[in-house]
Design a protein around this motif. Structure first.
Motif, mmCIF file in Angstrom:
data_model
loop_
_atom_site.group_PDB
_atom_site.id
_atom_site.type_symbol
_atom_site.label_atom_id
_atom_site.label_comp_id
_atom_site.label_asym_id
_atom_site.label_seq_id
_atom_site.Cartn_x
_atom_site.Cartn_y
_atom_site.Cartn_z
ATOM 1 N N SER A 63 105.157 -7.046 14.848
ATOM 2 C CA SER A 63 104.759 -5.909 15.673
ATOM 3 C C SER A 63 103.527 -5.237 15.106
ATOM 4 O O SER A 63 102.945 -5.688 14.112
ATOM 5 N N VAL A 64 103.147 -4.130 15.726
ATOM 6 C CA VAL A 64 102.103 -3.255 15.198
ATOM 7 C C VAL A 64 102.785 -1.999 14.680
ATOM 8 O O VAL A 64 103.553 -1.365 15.403
ATOM 9 N N ARG A 65 102.512 -1.656 13.419
ATOM 10 C CA ARG A 65 103.137 -0.481 12.794
ATOM 11 C C ARG A 65 102.106 0.623 12.644
ATOM 12 O O ARG A 65 100.969 0.389 12.206
ATOM 13 N N TYR A 66 102.510 1.838 12.979
ATOM 14 C CA TYR A 66 101.624 3.005 12.871
ATOM 15 C C TYR A 66 102.018 3.795 11.629
ATOM 16 O O TYR A 66 103.147 4.287 11.510
ATOM 17 N N ASP A 67 101.059 3.895 10.704
ATOM 18 C CA ASP A 67 101.357 4.496 9.404
ATOM 19 C C ASP A 67 101.464 6.009 9.481
ATOM 20 O O ASP A 67 102.207 6.615 8.701
ATOM 21 N N LEU A 68 100.717 6.630 10.404
ATOM 22 C CA LEU A 68 100.722 8.094 10.515
ATOM 23 C C LEU A 68 101.058 8.480 11.953
ATOM 24 O O LEU A 68 100.206 8.908 12.719
ATOM 25 N N ALA A 69 102.333 8.334 12.310
ATOM 26 C CA ALA A 69 102.811 8.730 13.636
ATOM 27 C C ALA A 69 103.591 10.037 13.505
ATOM 28 O O ALA A 69 104.394 10.200 12.582
ATOM 29 N N PHE A 70 103.363 10.956 14.445
ATOM 30 C CA PHE A 70 103.939 12.295 14.326
ATOM 31 C C PHE A 70 104.593 12.740 15.626
ATOM 32 O O PHE A 70 104.079 12.504 16.722
ATOM 33 N N ALA A 71 105.737 13.389 15.468
ATOM 34 C CA ALA A 71 106.388 14.053 16.593
ATOM 35 C C ALA A 71 105.596 15.300 16.948
ATOM 36 O O ALA A 71 104.973 15.933 16.084
ATOM 37 N N ALA A 72 105.642 15.686 18.214
ATOM 38 C CA ALA A 72 104.955 16.902 18.650
ATOM 39 C C ALA A 72 105.746 18.157 18.286
ATOM 40 O O ALA A 72 105.194 19.258 18.299
ATOM 41 N N HIS A 73 107.007 17.976 17.944
ATOM 42 C CA HIS A 73 107.892 19.092 17.580
ATOM 43 C C HIS A 73 109.085 18.489 16.850
ATOM 44 O O HIS A 73 109.696 17.535 17.331
ATOM 45 N N PRO A 74 109.462 19.014 15.680
ATOM 46 C CA PRO A 74 110.561 18.412 14.925
ATOM 47 C C PRO A 74 111.946 18.915 15.319
ATOM 48 O O PRO A 74 112.797 19.164 14.463
ATOM 49 N N LEU A 75 112.180 19.101 16.605
ATOM 50 C CA LEU A 75 113.513 19.336 17.151
ATOM 51 C C LEU A 75 113.765 18.307 18.245
ATOM 52 O O LEU A 75 112.825 17.869 18.922
ATOM 53 N N CYS A 76 115.046 17.979 18.467
ATOM 54 C CA CYS A 76 115.393 16.879 19.373
ATOM 55 C C CYS A 76 114.793 17.041 20.764
ATOM 56 O O CYS A 76 113.997 16.211 21.211
ATOM 57 N N THR A 77 115.204 18.088 21.482
ATOM 58 C CA THR A 77 114.822 18.188 22.884
ATOM 59 C C THR A 77 113.326 18.351 23.088
ATOM 60 O O THR A 77 112.728 17.632 23.912
ATOM 61 N N PRO A 78 112.646 19.272 22.386
ATOM 62 C CA PRO A 78 111.201 19.371 22.598
ATOM 63 C C PRO A 78 110.470 18.065 22.322
ATOM 64 O O PRO A 78 109.544 17.695 23.057
ATOM 65 N N SER A 79 110.890 17.341 21.283
ATOM 66 C CA SER A 79 110.218 16.077 20.958
ATOM 67 C C SER A 79 110.486 15.028 22.022
ATOM 68 O O SER A 79 109.575 14.291 22.425
ATOM 69 N N THR A 83 98.820 -3.011 10.617
ATOM 70 C CA THR A 83 99.146 -1.608 10.390
ATOM 71 C C THR A 83 97.958 -0.760 10.809
ATOM 72 O O THR A 83 96.811 -1.067 10.442
ATOM 73 N N VAL A 84 98.225 0.296 11.577
ATOM 74 C CA VAL A 84 97.176 1.180 12.060
ATOM 75 C C VAL A 84 97.202 2.459 11.226
ATOM 76 O O VAL A 84 98.239 3.121 11.126
ATOM 77 N N ALA A 85 96.053 2.801 10.628
ATOM 78 C CA ALA A 85 95.986 3.966 9.747
ATOM 79 C C ALA A 85 95.594 5.241 10.473
ATOM 80 O O ALA A 85 95.769 6.339 9.925
ATOM 81 N N ASP A 86 95.054 5.133 11.687
ATOM 82 C CA ASP A 86 94.662 6.329 12.430
ATOM 83 C C ASP A 86 95.896 7.164 12.764
ATOM 84 O O ASP A 86 96.936 6.620 13.148
ATOM 85 N N PRO A 87 95.820 8.486 12.670
ATOM 86 C CA PRO A 87 96.952 9.312 13.085
ATOM 87 C C PRO A 87 97.188 9.206 14.583
ATOM 88 O O PRO A 87 96.238 9.167 15.375
ATOM 89 N N VAL A 88 98.461 9.139 14.983
ATOM 90 C CA VAL A 88 98.832 9.055 16.395
ATOM 91 C C VAL A 88 99.994 10.006 16.649
ATOM 92 O O VAL A 88 100.698 10.433 15.728
ATOM 93 N N SER A 89 100.208 10.318 17.917
ATOM 94 C CA SER A 89 101.280 11.225 18.317
ATOM 95 C C SER A 89 102.285 10.470 19.180
ATOM 96 O O SER A 89 101.932 9.519 19.891
ATOM 97 N N LEU A 90 103.529 10.927 19.155
ATOM 98 C CA LEU A 90 104.528 10.321 20.033
ATOM 99 C C LEU A 90 104.203 10.530 21.509
ATOM 100 O O LEU A 90 104.721 9.797 22.362
ATOM 101 N N ILE A 91 103.353 11.502 21.824
ATOM 102 C CA ILE A 91 102.971 11.665 23.230
ATOM 103 C C ILE A 91 102.092 10.513 23.702
ATOM 104 O O ILE A 91 101.842 10.370 24.906
ATOM 105 N N ASP A 92 101.637 9.656 22.775
ATOM 106 C CA ASP A 92 100.805 8.506 23.130
ATOM 107 C C ASP A 92 101.628 7.263 23.473
ATOM 108 O O ASP A 92 101.077 6.281 23.975
ATOM 109 N N VAL A 93 102.917 7.287 23.200
ATOM 110 C CA VAL A 93 103.723 6.070 23.335
ATOM 111 C C VAL A 93 103.867 5.638 24.787
ATOM 112 O O VAL A 93 103.544 4.503 25.163
ATOM 113 N N MET A 94 104.371 6.522 25.639
ATOM 114 C CA MET A 94 104.609 6.122 27.031
ATOM 115 C C MET A 94 103.312 5.904 27.810
ATOM 116 O O MET A 94 103.271 5.005 28.673
#
Length: 492
Positions: A39-55, A322-333
């Motif tokens: 697969s492709v692994r993202y080294d710096l992937a971040f949630a937009a909010h560290p709570l279940c529902t908002p994320s 492996t991708v080193a650029d920072p990415v957000s979970l809002i980019d997945v879908m």
């Protein structure tokens, strides 16, 4: 790829650095190790909010919490806001949610062809004897009131929620009409911390490596973390208890890994692996020993915001990269929808992920946030109320979580957290201080960095505010009136 199937595997409360593919030498996850090689692994992937529902709402809308409006765990994906689930449904996809929801309300759930909801305590509806046995064990263990309490479960692994979910998800993969989108949402390794055998015996608490600085007292912590530490009694937790909690968390991670392996094996056996995109991620992280804490609070450090993100796309040339650029979970879908030729919903702010051979613009920084705009809770207020009303611990924690609107900006090197209600800002050099133990925000030598990171936060806030357009009383095409205004403009 023509109309690929999609599987989104979500773990709950799994920080990236709990996995060997992100550098953890203690944990064993042979399935995810092998999956990352394909697969492709993202080294710096971040949630937009560290709570279940908002994320989770951010994942499915491709938008930030202050944008879609869900900033607490008590809310649901808004009915008025379009999302990727609806778009895949309109595109003819067969939809399934198997596992923990904590995102969609009844109207969106009605779009799923199959829903099998589970919580941390078993199946939510139509439970059976297996759920009763699992819940009975949890309910009779009063020590789980302690957030760090952890131990093995006598319940066999096949009766634990993750295994039950895997069983149902595998059945769906074998029988579903194509194209399908499956959200397999595992409740683990979220607390309560427990693990079935053989995973419970896999980790010796005395042999694991505690995170650097786990047992140090940081008097310069922001109020929000100091209050969490005090209210939950983490100062009473000794090293043996911390080691047991972290070891059990790791055992739960290995349990999750085995469940993912069973689903991937089913996908291969059903000869559907060559036309199915598989995404593995988590909604947010867990302290898991960092700063001597467990679970999560209204903090935006990497332990809570940085999550695993691994995507397998059949036939892609970048497999194993492996991708080193920072990415957000809002980019997945947005990425999955692009590959599947599904239209993005109105208001989606995500972009196609880099590293997949698809033209896109890499991010120089990612953002996360916390709070719902409620009034501040000072350290003294929280501690005095917590001591006076120990039975009100969870309401107090919820109140502390909802205060203000703290925000984070993260580049490859720098992390800055700004909370106007907290006297302590945070700035960390992530290259030199990956555990965020040395706060540089008050150091005059880093004043320029602080100013630049604040500018980034301001620019992001302005660009992403007010996604829903305000109703206008004029036609923006020719400026002619649509309705009579409720006031006289320009002082007329």
């Amino acid at each position: 790829m023509a109309r690929p199937n999609v599987i989104v595997i979500m773990a709950d409360q799994l920080k990236a650095t709990a996995l060997p593919i992100y550098g953890n030498p203690d944990v064993r996850t042979p399935v995810l190790d092998r999956f990352a090689e394909e697969s492709v692994r993202y080294d710096l992937a971040f949630a937009a909010h560290p709570l279940c529902t908002p994320s989770r709402v951010s994942l499915w809308t491709g938008a930030y919490p202050h944008d879609h409006g869900v900033r607490t765990n008590e809310a649901q994906a808004p009915k008025s806001r379009d999302n990727y689930l609806r778009q895949f449904h309109q595109a003819g996809y067969r939809l399934a949610l198997i596992g923990k929801n904590h995102c969609f309300g009844s109207e969106d759930l009605a779009l799923f062809d199959e829903v099998e909801e589970f919580s941390h305590r078993g199946r939510t509806h139509a439970s059976d004897a297996r759920d009763d046995r699992f819940r009975s064990w949890l309910n009779t263990d009063a020590e789980f009131d302690r957030l760090w309490h952890a131990h093995p479960t006598p319940v066999p692994q096949e009766e634990c929620p993750a295994a039950r979910i895997t069983e149902e998800a595998s059945r769906f993969v074998r029988t579903a009409a194509e194209p399908f989108l499956l959200w397999m949402s595992l409740p683990e390794p979220h607390e309560p911390y427990y693990a079935p055998e053989p995973f419970a015996s896999m980790y010796d608490p005395e042999r694991i490596h505690l995170p650097e600085g786990a047992l140090e007292d940081d008097t310069a912590e922001p109020v929000r973390r100091r209050l969490y530490r005090e209210l939950c009694g983490f100062d009473d937790m000794d090293e043996a208890s911390l080691r047991t909690a972290v070891a059990t968390y790791y055992a739960m991670v290995s349990f999750v890994d085995s469940c993912i392996g069973r689903l991937l094996d089913t996908l291969t056996e059903a000869d559907r692996d060559k036309d199915t995109i598989v995404v593995f991620l988590a909604d947010h992280g867990d302290f898991a020993g960092e700063r001597g804490l467990m679970v999560k609070c209204n903090s935006l450090i990497d332990a809570l915001t940085r999550v695993p993100l691994v995507i397998r796309i059949p036939g892609i040339d970048a497999a194993g990269d492996t991708v080193a650029d920072p990415v957000s979970l809002i980019d997945v879908m947005p990425t999955v929808a692009h590959i599947a030729s599904v239209t993005a919903p109105t208001g989606s702010r995500g972009r196609v992920l880099p590293g997949l051979g698809i033209p896109t613009e890499a991010r120089s920084a990612v953002f996360a946030e916390y709070g719902a705009g409620s009034p501040p809770m000072t350290y003294d207020q929280g501690v005095s109320r917590g001591h006076a009303q120990r039975d009100q611990l969870r309401p107090l924690l919820r109140a502390a979580e909802a205060e203000g609107r703290s925000k984070m900006v993260r580049t490859r090197r720098w992390k800055y957290i700004y909370d106007p209600m907290d006297p302590v800002d945070e700035l960390y050099d992530m290259e030199a201080d990956a555990r965020e133990l040395h706060n540089l925000a008050a150091d005059p030598a880093h004043g320029g960095i602080v100013a630049d990171m604040r500018r980034r936060l301001l620019d992001w806030s302005i660009r992403t505010e007010d996604a829903e357009p305000t109703a206008l009383y004029f036609d923006p095409g020719d400026f002619s009136p649509r309705v009579e205004p409720h006031y006289a403009p320009f002082g007329a």
